[in-house]
Design an enzyme around this catalytic site. Structure first.
Site, PDB file in Angstrom:
ATOM      1  N   GLU A   1      -0.786  -8.682   5.336  1.00 53.76           N
ATOM      2  CA  GLU A   1      -0.465  -8.891   6.759  1.00 53.76           C
ATOM      3  C   GLU A   1      -1.715  -8.946   7.621  1.00 53.76           C
ATOM      4  O   GLU A   1      -1.641  -9.309   8.794  1.00 53.76           O
ATOM      5  CB  GLU A   1       0.508  -7.803   7.246  1.00 53.76           C
ATOM      6  CG  GLU A   1      -0.091  -6.431   7.533  1.00 53.76           C
ATOM      7  CD  GLU A   1      -0.349  -5.589   6.283  1.00 53.76           C
ATOM      8  OE1 GLU A   1      -0.196  -6.105   5.154  1.00 53.76           O
ATOM      9  OE2 GLU A   1      -0.742  -4.423   6.453  1.00 53.76           O
TER      10      GLU A   1
ATOM     11  N   CYS B   1       0.826  -1.212   0.000  1.00 54.82           N
ATOM     12  CA  CYS B   1       0.000   0.000   0.000  1.00 54.82           C
ATOM     13  C   CYS B   1       0.869   1.275   0.000  1.00 54.82           C
ATOM     14  O   CYS B   1       1.493   1.564  -1.008  1.00 54.82           O
ATOM     15  CB  CYS B   1      -1.004  -0.048   1.146  1.00 54.82           C
ATOM     16  SG  CYS B   1      -2.421   1.020   0.865  1.00 54.82           S
TER      17      CYS B   1
ATOM     18  N   HIS C   1      -3.123  -5.352   1.674  1.00 53.28           N
ATOM     19  CA  HIS C   1      -2.472  -5.625   2.971  1.00 53.28           C
ATOM     20  C   HIS C   1      -2.526  -7.111   3.329  1.00 53.28           C
ATOM     21  O   HIS C   1      -3.389  -7.515   4.117  1.00 53.28           O
ATOM     22  CB  HIS C   1      -3.197  -4.841   4.071  1.00 53.28           C
ATOM     23  CG  HIS C   1      -3.036  -3.372   4.009  1.00 53.28           C
ATOM     24  ND1 HIS C   1      -2.061  -2.693   4.704  1.00 53.28           N
ATOM     25  CD2 HIS C   1      -3.727  -2.427   3.321  1.00 53.28           C
ATOM     26  CE1 HIS C   1      -2.153  -1.402   4.461  1.00 53.28           C
ATOM     27  NE2 HIS C   1      -3.161  -1.211   3.621  1.00 53.28           N
TER      28      HIS C   1
END
Ligand code: GLN
Length: 206
Positions: A188, A83, A186
């Site tokens: 994660e 991002c 994202h």
């Protein structure tokens, strides 16, 4: 042994530092949070988390990391930007702030906050080249997309052309150029380790 579990840095100025650390550790790396030059010098690859690219850009100056990081990237250090991290790694940004810095590493143009206000955040399943085991569930948060790439940049994922995708249909949201990887989303946040594993493999192979 260090080749087995490479020491990867997570730029720890802003963003999902903890989540990236956990994903990298689970994905086979050792992790060092990076806030200073000596820490940057110790790592063999770096994750640049999401957050706010203008803020991270300013903090890179404050922490005197801007030029050292540019130098490491120019020398071929593997990097993965998510991002805002993708925005920072691009050669050029559209709809950025005039004073925001680009690190370089990805020969492409990104558009910041590209998906517009109505779709500030959204989720989508993406076919991701180089990743096996089915689509990657992608979480986008005020994400950029890749406006255009040079032929040296490999496109790994695009937004599917569904009837509801609108202007986002077909947009590039994951890329790789040499040892530099970036996603507009994202990974994660989802518990799916495959993107982080891909980056650990890139670092091992570099
Ligand atoms: N919109 C942010 C920027 O311009 C990126 C958002 C994110 O990293 N989730 O940097």
């Amino acid at each position: 042994m260090s080749a087995e579990r490479p020491l990867i840095g997570v730029l720890a100025l802003q963003g999902d530092v903890r989540e990236h650390t956990a994903a990298l550790e689970a994905g086979g790396a050792r992790v060092l949070p990076v806030r200073r030059q000596s820490e940057l010098a110790d790592v063999v690859g770096l994750v640049i988390p999401g957050g706010e690219s203008t803020t991270i850009s300013r903090l890179l100056e404050t922490f005197e990391l801007l030029e050292p990081l540019r130098a490491r990237l120019a020398a071929g250090m593997p990097a993965y930007g998510s991002c805002a991290g993708m925005i920072l790694l691009a050669e050029k940004v559209l709809d950025g702030r005039p004073d925001q810095h680009q690190l370089g590493g990805l020969d492409m143009i990104v558009r910041r906050n590209a998906f517009g206000r109505q779709v500030d955040s959204f989720e989508e399943d993406l076919d991701f080249a180089d990743i096996e085991g089915g689509p990657v569930h992608a979480v986008f948060i005020r994400a950029p997309w890749v406006e255009s790439t040079s032929p040296t940049v490999r496109v790994l994922a695009t937004v599917p052309e569904t009837p509801t995708a609108g202007a986002a249909a077909g947009r590039i949201v994951a890329v790789r150029q040499g040892s530099v990887l970036a996603t507009a989303f994202h990974p994660e946040l989802t518990g799916d380790l495959r993107v982080h594993r891909l980056f650990v493999d890139i670092v091992r192979g570099a």
